[in-house]
Motif scaffolding. Structure first.
Motif, PDB file in Angstrom:
ATOM      1  N   LEU A 152      49.430  25.368  45.166  1.00 48.11           N
ATOM      2  CA  LEU A 152      48.252  25.269  46.022  1.00 48.11           C
ATOM      3  C   LEU A 152      47.126  26.162  45.502  1.00 48.11           C
ATOM      4  O   LEU A 152      47.332  27.350  45.242  1.00 48.11           O
ATOM      5  CB  LEU A 152      48.619  25.662  47.462  1.00 48.11           C
ATOM      6  N   ASN A 153      45.950  25.575  45.331  1.00 49.72           N
ATOM      7  CA  ASN A 153      44.741  26.292  44.884  1.00 49.72           C
ATOM      8  C   ASN A 153      44.958  27.045  43.566  1.00 49.72           C
ATOM      9  O   ASN A 153      44.447  28.143  43.386  1.00 49.72           O
ATOM     10  CB  ASN A 153      44.223  27.228  45.969  1.00 49.72           C
ATOM     11  N   ALA A 154      45.680  26.431  42.656  1.00 52.33           N
ATOM     12  CA  ALA A 154      45.962  27.074  41.366  1.00 52.33           C
ATOM     13  C   ALA A 154      44.675  27.349  40.591  1.00 52.33           C
ATOM     14  O   ALA A 154      44.586  28.329  39.862  1.00 52.33           O
ATOM     15  CB  ALA A 154      46.895  26.208  40.538  1.00 52.33           C
TER      16      ALA A 154
ATOM     17  N   HIS B 119      41.723   3.692  53.751  1.00 57.64           N
ATOM     18  CA  HIS B 119      40.556   3.739  54.612  1.00 57.64           C
ATOM     19  C   HIS B 119      39.722   2.494  54.318  1.00 57.64           C
ATOM     20  O   HIS B 119      39.509   2.160  53.149  1.00 57.64           O
ATOM     21  CB  HIS B 119      39.743   5.014  54.338  1.00 57.64           C
ATOM     22  N   HIS B 120      39.248   1.835  55.350  1.00 51.55           N
ATOM     23  CA  HIS B 120      38.537   0.565  55.164  1.00 51.55           C
ATOM     24  C   HIS B 120      37.248   0.695  54.346  1.00 51.55           C
ATOM     25  O   HIS B 120      36.819  -0.251  53.701  1.00 51.55           O
ATOM     26  CB  HIS B 120      38.244  -0.100  56.510  1.00 51.55           C
ATOM     27  N   MET B 121      36.634   1.873  54.309  1.00 48.53           N
ATOM     28  CA  MET B 121      35.402   2.054  53.538  1.00 48.53           C
ATOM     29  C   MET B 121      35.625   2.848  52.253  1.00 48.53           C
ATOM     30  O   MET B 121      34.980   2.581  51.242  1.00 48.53           O
ATOM     31  CB  MET B 121      34.339   2.764  54.378  1.00 48.53           C
ATOM     32  N   TRP B 122      36.501   3.840  52.284  1.00 44.49           N
ATOM     33  CA  TRP B 122      36.631   4.780  51.165  1.00 44.49           C
ATOM     34  C   TRP B 122      37.805   4.472  50.257  1.00 44.49           C
ATOM     35  O   TRP B 122      37.929   5.073  49.194  1.00 44.49           O
ATOM     36  CB  TRP B 122      36.726   6.213  51.685  1.00 44.49           C
ATOM     37  N   GLY B 123      38.690   3.576  50.653  1.00 48.32           N
ATOM     38  CA  GLY B 123      39.824   3.216  49.805  1.00 48.32           C
ATOM     39  C   GLY B 123      41.026   4.121  50.018  1.00 48.32           C
ATOM     40  O   GLY B 123      41.205   4.717  51.079  1.00 48.32           O
ATOM     41  N   ALA B 124      41.832   4.243  48.983  1.00 48.63           N
ATOM     42  CA  ALA B 124      43.090   4.985  49.069  1.00 48.63           C
ATOM     43  C   ALA B 124      42.857   6.492  49.121  1.00 48.63           C
ATOM     44  O   ALA B 124      42.134   7.046  48.303  1.00 48.63           O
ATOM     45  CB  ALA B 124      43.978   4.647  47.873  1.00 48.63           C
ATOM     46  N   TYR B 125      43.465   7.125  50.098  1.00 51.15           N
ATOM     47  CA  TYR B 125      43.470   8.588  50.220  1.00 51.15           C
ATOM     48  C   TYR B 125      44.899   9.033  49.903  1.00 51.15           C
ATOM     49  O   TYR B 125      45.838   8.735  50.652  1.00 51.15           O
ATOM     50  CB  TYR B 125      43.060   9.012  51.634  1.00 51.15           C
ATOM     51  N   ILE B 126      45.066   9.716  48.770  1.00 48.11           N
ATOM     52  CA  ILE B 126      46.396  10.113  48.308  1.00 48.11           C
ATOM     53  C   ILE B 126      46.925  11.240  49.193  1.00 48.11           C
ATOM     54  O   ILE B 126      46.293  12.293  49.330  1.00 48.11           O
ATOM     55  CB  ILE B 126      46.356  10.572  46.831  1.00 48.11           C
TER      56      ILE B 126
ATOM     57  N   LYS C  67      44.443  21.740  55.898  1.00 47.88           N
ATOM     58  CA  LYS C  67      43.261  21.406  55.097  1.00 47.88           C
ATOM     59  C   LYS C  67      43.585  21.186  53.623  1.00 47.88           C
ATOM     60  O   LYS C  67      42.782  21.466  52.746  1.00 47.88           O
ATOM     61  CB  LYS C  67      42.174  22.471  55.255  1.00 47.88           C
ATOM     62  N   GLN C  68      44.769  20.661  53.344  1.00 55.02           N
ATOM     63  CA  GLN C  68      45.170  20.405  51.960  1.00 55.02           C
ATOM     64  C   GLN C  68      44.859  18.959  51.585  1.00 55.02           C
ATOM     65  O   GLN C  68      44.912  18.061  52.416  1.00 55.02           O
ATOM     66  CB  GLN C  68      46.669  20.634  51.781  1.00 55.02           C
ATOM     67  N   TYR C  69      44.540  18.757  50.315  1.00 60.26           N
ATOM     68  CA  TYR C  69      44.387  17.403  49.780  1.00 60.26           C
ATOM     69  C   TYR C  69      44.677  17.419  48.283  1.00 60.26           C
ATOM     70  O   TYR C  69      44.681  18.469  47.649  1.00 60.26           O
ATOM     71  CB  TYR C  69      42.983  16.833  50.054  1.00 60.26           C
ATOM     72  N   TRP C  70      44.919  16.238  47.748  1.00 60.75           N
ATOM     73  CA  TRP C  70      45.152  16.082  46.315  1.00 60.75           C
ATOM     74  C   TRP C  70      43.815  15.824  45.637  1.00 60.75           C
ATOM     75  O   TRP C  70      43.236  14.760  45.788  1.00 60.75           O
ATOM     76  CB  TRP C  70      46.130  14.939  46.034  1.00 60.75           C
TER      77      TRP C  70
ATOM     78  N   PHE D 104      46.133  15.615  39.040  1.00 58.57           N
ATOM     79  CA  PHE D 104      46.233  15.764  40.490  1.00 58.57           C
ATOM     80  C   PHE D 104      46.608  17.212  40.742  1.00 58.57           C
ATOM     81  O   PHE D 104      47.621  17.695  40.224  1.00 58.57           O
ATOM     82  CB  PHE D 104      47.329  14.853  41.066  1.00 58.57           C
ATOM     83  N   ARG D 105      45.784  17.912  41.523  1.00 54.76           N
ATOM     84  CA  ARG D 105      46.161  19.281  41.887  1.00 54.76           C
ATOM     85  C   ARG D 105      45.926  19.474  43.382  1.00 54.76           C
ATOM     86  O   ARG D 105      44.962  18.980  43.959  1.00 54.76           O
ATOM     87  CB  ARG D 105      45.439  20.320  41.047  1.00 54.76           C
ATOM     88  N   LEU D 106      46.842  20.197  43.990  1.00 54.83           N
ATOM     89  CA  LEU D 106      46.833  20.417  45.427  1.00 54.83           C
ATOM     90  C   LEU D 106      45.870  21.557  45.753  1.00 54.83           C
ATOM     91  O   LEU D 106      45.997  22.665  45.220  1.00 54.83           O
ATOM     92  CB  LEU D 106      48.250  20.762  45.905  1.00 54.83           C
ATOM     93  N   VAL D 107      44.889  21.271  46.599  1.00 55.05           N
ATOM     94  CA  VAL D 107      43.878  22.269  46.968  1.00 55.05           C
ATOM     95  C   VAL D 107      43.602  22.182  48.469  1.00 55.05           C
ATOM     96  O   VAL D 107      44.022  21.248  49.136  1.00 55.05           O
ATOM     97  CB  VAL D 107      42.547  22.065  46.188  1.00 55.05           C
ATOM     98  N   THR D 108      42.876  23.186  48.960  1.00 59.18           N
ATOM     99  CA  THR D 108      42.404  23.143  50.342  1.00 59.18           C
ATOM    100  C   THR D 108      40.896  22.948  50.351  1.00 59.18           C
ATOM    101  O   THR D 108      40.208  23.365  49.420  1.00 59.18           O
ATOM    102  CB  THR D 108      42.740  24.446  51.106  1.00 59.18           C
ATOM    103  N   TRP D 109      40.391  22.306  51.383  1.00 61.15           N
ATOM    104  CA  TRP D 109      38.955  22.034  51.422  1.00 61.15           C
ATOM    105  C   TRP D 109      38.153  23.124  52.093  1.00 61.15           C
ATOM    106  O   TRP D 109      36.942  23.067  52.143  1.00 61.15           O
ATOM    107  CB  TRP D 109      38.643  20.681  52.040  1.00 61.15           C
TER     108      TRP D 109
END
Length: 143
Positions: free
Chosen positions: A28-30, A72-79, A92-95, A123-128
């Motif tokens: 996380l947050n490397a 998501h119908h507008m933004w596409g695939a959210y991994i 608050k994590q995302y890829w 792909f790296r795991l981070v927080t927003w």
């Protein structure tokens, strides 16, 4: 018969294909973009116009990579999950997806981004809620 064989061979050669490498950093947050990587997956013989989601699906079909996403119908695939590690949205994590020659965050998501031949996609795991730690190997000089 030999003429048909030549036409078939020409068509096979004319079809453009590409290879893409998927890199994963699970820490996380490397903040880093370079090795060590937790996973390295090389996906071969993709259609030239294959989007990142197609690359990921082929790797998953081959048993070398796993992922999950919400659409998501507008933004596409959210991994949401990469190789068994779920991004916890309550924390608050995302890829984050990085690619291109300078390994920068992509402007498009997995269902829209078209990696180039021989491109490495990270792909790296981070927080927003904060930026990842800076990569100590990257030149951050302002010119």
């Amino acid at each position: 018969m030999s003429r048909l064989l030549v036409i078939v061979l020409v068509l096979i050669v004319a079809v453009e294909v590409k290879d893409v490498t998927i890199l994963v950093i699970k820490q996380l947050n490397a903040g880093r973009k370079g090795p060590p990587y937790d996973d390295v997956v090389i996906v071969l013989n993709l259609a030239d116009d294959a989007k990142l989601i197609d690359v990921m699906k082929k790797a998953q079909d081959e048993g070398t990579f796993t992922f999950d996403y919400t659409m998501h119908h507008m933004w596409g695939a959210y991994i949401t999950t990469v190789n068994g590690l779920n991004a916890d949205s309550t924390s608050k994590q995302y890829w984050q997806i990085l690619g291109g020659p300078r390994m920068k965050p992509t402007q498009f998501g997995a269902s829209s981004y078209v990696p180039a031949d021989k491109e490495k996609v990270l792909f790296r795991l981070v927080t927003w809620d904060r930026e990842p730690c800076p990569d100590p190997t990257e030149d951050t000089t302002v010119y």
